[in-house]
Design a protein around this motif. Structure first.
Motif, short mmCIF file in Angstrom:
data_model
loop_
_atom_site.label_atom_id
_atom_site.label_comp_id
_atom_site.label_asym_id
_atom_site.label_seq_id
_atom_site.Cartn_x
_atom_site.Cartn_y
_atom_site.Cartn_z
N ILE A 86 16.25 -3.36 -0.83
CA ILE A 86 15.85 -2.80 -2.13
C ILE A 86 15.41 -3.97 -3.00
CG2 ILE A 86 16.66 -1.59 -4.20
CD1 ILE A 86 16.61 0.26 -1.77
N ILE A 87 14.13 -3.99 -3.35
CA ILE A 87 13.58 -5.09 -4.13
C ILE A 87 13.31 -4.61 -5.56
CG2 ILE A 87 11.70 -6.80 -4.25
CD1 ILE A 87 13.40 -6.83 -1.61
N PHE A 88 13.78 -5.37 -6.52
CA PHE A 88 13.50 -5.02 -7.92
C PHE A 88 12.13 -5.57 -8.32
CE2 PHE A 88 18.29 -5.23 -8.16
CZ PHE A 88 18.45 -3.84 -8.18
N THR A 89 11.33 -4.70 -8.92
CA THR A 89 10.01 -5.11 -9.38
C THR A 89 9.87 -4.71 -10.85
OG1 THR A 89 9.00 -3.00 -8.75
CG2 THR A 89 9.02 -4.74 -7.08
N MET A 90 8.70 -5.02 -11.41
CA MET A 90 8.48 -4.69 -12.82
C MET A 90 8.14 -3.21 -13.00
SD MET A 90 6.28 -7.89 -14.25
CE MET A 90 5.11 -7.98 -12.89
N GLU B 155 6.65 1.57 6.24
CA GLU B 155 6.90 0.13 6.11
C GLU B 155 7.43 -0.17 4.70
OE1 GLU B 155 6.44 -1.65 8.84
OE2 GLU B 155 7.17 -3.50 7.95
N TYR B 156 6.82 0.49 3.72
CA TYR B 156 7.22 0.27 2.33
C TYR B 156 7.18 1.59 1.55
CZ TYR B 156 5.85 -4.55 3.42
OH TYR B 156 5.72 -5.78 4.00
N ILE B 157 8.08 1.72 0.61
CA ILE B 157 7.98 2.79 -0.39
C ILE B 157 8.08 2.14 -1.76
CG2 ILE B 157 8.93 4.94 -1.31
CD1 ILE B 157 9.98 5.65 1.35
N ALA B 158 7.10 2.43 -2.60
CA ALA B 158 7.06 1.84 -3.94
C ALA B 158 7.31 2.92 -4.98
CB ALA B 158 5.70 1.20 -4.18
N MET B 159 8.00 2.54 -6.05
CA MET B 159 8.29 3.53 -7.09
C MET B 159 8.59 2.85 -8.42
SD MET B 159 12.03 4.35 -5.64
CE MET B 159 11.43 4.00 -3.99
N PRO B 160 8.42 3.57 -9.52
CA PRO B 160 8.84 3.04 -10.81
C PRO B 160 10.30 3.39 -11.03
CG PRO B 160 7.71 5.13 -11.10
CD PRO B 160 7.78 4.89 -9.62
N GLY B 161 10.95 2.66 -11.94
CA GLY B 161 12.31 3.04 -12.31
C GLY B 161 12.32 3.98 -13.51
N PRO C 176 14.79 2.54 -17.54
CA PRO C 176 13.89 2.12 -18.61
C PRO C 176 12.55 1.57 -18.09
CG PRO C 176 15.50 0.43 -18.20
CD PRO C 176 15.82 1.54 -17.24
N GLN C 177 11.58 1.48 -18.97
CA GLN C 177 10.31 0.85 -18.63
C GLN C 177 10.57 -0.62 -18.26
OE1 GLN C 177 11.02 2.67 -21.32
NE2 GLN C 177 9.20 3.57 -22.25
N GLY C 178 9.72 -1.14 -17.40
CA GLY C 178 9.91 -2.53 -16.95
C GLY C 178 10.75 -2.62 -15.70
N THR C 179 11.06 -1.47 -15.11
CA THR C 179 11.81 -1.49 -13.84
C THR C 179 10.99 -0.75 -12.78
OG1 THR C 179 13.01 0.56 -14.38
CG2 THR C 179 14.07 -1.52 -14.96
N ALA D 271 11.15 -13.65 -7.27
CA ALA D 271 11.11 -14.95 -7.96
C ALA D 271 11.30 -14.74 -9.46
CB ALA D 271 9.78 -15.63 -7.69
N GLY D 272 12.05 -15.64 -10.06
CA GLY D 272 12.22 -15.57 -11.52
C GLY D 272 13.42 -14.75 -11.93
N THR D 273 13.70 -14.81 -13.22
CA THR D 273 14.87 -14.13 -13.77
C THR D 273 14.70 -12.61 -13.72
OG1 THR D 273 15.36 -16.00 -15.19
CG2 THR D 273 16.26 -13.87 -15.87
N HIS D 274 15.76 -11.93 -13.31
CA HIS D 274 15.72 -10.47 -13.22
C HIS D 274 15.78 -9.82 -14.60
CE1 HIS D 274 17.20 -11.56 -9.17
NE2 HIS D 274 16.62 -10.44 -8.78
N ASN D 275 15.23 -8.61 -14.65
CA ASN D 275 15.36 -7.77 -15.84
C ASN D 275 16.72 -7.07 -15.76
OD1 ASN D 275 15.19 -5.86 -17.84
ND2 ASN D 275 13.48 -4.72 -16.92
#
Lengths: 96, 373
Positions: free
Chosen positions: B65-69, B187-193, B200-203, B239-243
């Protein structure tokens, strides 16, 4: 006697099981906690031979063998193991 | 304000989301950036969120599970990882620009498996026809414009049969429909949080079967002495600081969805959609994009009217306290498929927090606005 790791008081002796990442260390701790082994995720100290910013789980001496078996069974193939001294310092590597 | 734009962002969140975010802001630092209590609190919470999401998608390994913006970020990682210039990529006729634009940028040879809306059998046949010889398939689970539920399990099975790598855009289905990641074999599933998962927005989240190529390079709090990004997940892609504040809210949102169950939440949203559709269909000149079979549609309803533009309708509704979205919804492909490209549509979309009274008010107001034309 004892020492603190991650703000928690520990009695000795303990072992550090090195993990490839923080998330793996957290998974390892959950696996161990599920079978009743107290496991604390902590940042790996100097002298553990990692490439910087590694994490590990700390378990008591009595539960080390059981812990290693459980991690192997969970496909979390444990890495190096270090024995901790009474001051929390690395005494020696016990498993490569 | 009656908020009916949850397909863009779910505005109303469970109270627990707000509480979790406030608590995180006050007490949590960054995972992997220290062994002190604020860092470890953040690490524990982030791991809980990965574990909760892994459970939600029937997976065993939280590190996948990868956290994205957002979903766009997740889709970009997936597409840039496995699509190369000249690759033959099959997409549905309902894809968002978050899929179409990265594929164009990469230089893929994109072919649309075209089929009419609300006809899943036709979609299966279109994919069956186009998949042989393809390299990759990218498919949304649910159309963001029309709420059309594509037959994803069948499309995934066809991809497996033909050895085609599948990327799923679950932007409109995560938190709304059950998704079994191992069973799909994608292979991948992408979704907003920030939509159906009620964070919240940004997840956003990328679910990975194996690994992927990092879109960004930087600090991960692991293997710091190495010049290369770590080769293990999730660090490789984060990479970088997590939200952390956002992830805390996402965790609370996902827990709310799991506690209530997607079936219950979806039934409520579908009921609202069906009710609104019936009311709007009574308005002369109103075209309502509604499936006769309710299971082919989620709580997203697009309409257009003969005498008033979609933008005008949305603006007047907004001025009277009803928030909807009009236009192409960043999905020109879907509008071309539905033959609504020239006009766009006015889209009503629902959340678990909307009520029948709100829908009745929105329907009555729409009728009033249209009748003044």
């Amino acid at each position: 006697m004892g020492y603190e790791i991650a703000g928690r008081r520990c009695s000795m002796p303990h072992y550090l099981i090195m993990c490839r990442s923080l998330t793996y260390a957290q998974r390892a701790a959950r696996v161990l906690e599920r079978i009743g082994i107290t496991a604390i995720v902590t940042k790996a100290p100097q002298g553990t031979g990692h490439e910087g910013c590694a994490y590990c789980v700390k378990v008591s001496e009595k539960r080390l063998a059981e812990s290693l078996t459980a991690l192997k069974n969970a496909d979390l193939g444990p890495g190096k193991v270090f024995m901790l001294g009474p001051g929390g310092e690395i005494l020696h590597e016990v498993r490569k | 304000m009656i908020y009916l734009d949850s397909a863009a962002t779910s505005l109303q969140k469970p109270r627990s989301v707000e509480r979790a975010m406030m608590s995180a802001m006050r007490s949590m630092a960054s995972p992997g950036r220290g062994g002190h209590r604020p860092a470890m609190l953040a690490a524990d919470m982030a791991f809980d969120c990965r574990a909760e999401l892994a459970g939600f998608f029937h997976m065993e390994n939280p590190e996948r599970i990868i956290f994205t913006m957002n979903a766009t970020h997740a889709l970009n990682i997936a597409i840039h990882s496995c699509v190369r210039r000249g690759d033959r990529v099959i997409v549905s006729g309902f894809e968002h620009n978050a899929v179409v634009r990265p594929l164009h940028t990469v230089g893929a040879e994109v072919k649309i498996a075209a089929s009419p809306m609300f006809e899943p059998q036709a979609a299966i046949e279109a994919f069956a026809k186009n998949l042989p010889g393809a390299d990759i398939a990218v498919c949304c689970h649910v159309s963001n414009v029309f709420g059309y539920v594509l037959p994803l399990p069948e499309i995934a099975q066809l991809c497996r049969q033909h050895g085609v790598t599948l990327i799923v855009d679950a932007s409109q289905s995560a938190g709304v429909l059950d998704i079994n990641f191992p069973q799909l074999g994608a292979e991948y599933i992408a979704m907003p949080g920030h939509k159906g998962l009620l964070g919240p927005q940004g997840t956003g989240v990328l679910v990975c079967r194996d690994s992927a190529l990092p879109l960004m390079q930087g600090g991960t709090g692991s293997n710091s002495a190495a010049i290369e990004m770590p080769d293990f997940l999730p660090d490789r892609l984060e990479a970088g600081t997590h939200n952390i504040t956002g992830i805390a809210g996402l965790l609370a949102g996902v827990r709310y969805v799991r506690e209530n169950g997607t079936k219950k939440l979806l039934r409520h949203e579908r009921d609202l959609g069906q009710m609104l559709a019936k009311r709007l269909m009574q308005i002369p000149g109103m075209e309502v994009f509604r499936s006769e079979e309710p299971t082919y549609q989620t709580g997203v309803l697009s309409v257009r009217h003969r005498d008033i533009t979609c933008e005008e309708l949305a603006e007047r509704l907004g001025a009277n306290g009803v928030a909807i979205r009009a236009g192409l919804h960043c999905s020109p492909t879907a509008h071309r498929t539905a033959d609504t490209f020239d006009t766009g549509t006015a889209r009503f979309s629902f959340s678990p927090f909307n009520t029948m009274n709100e829908i009745q008010h929105a329907a009555a107001l729409t009728a009033e606005i249209v009748n003044k034309e």
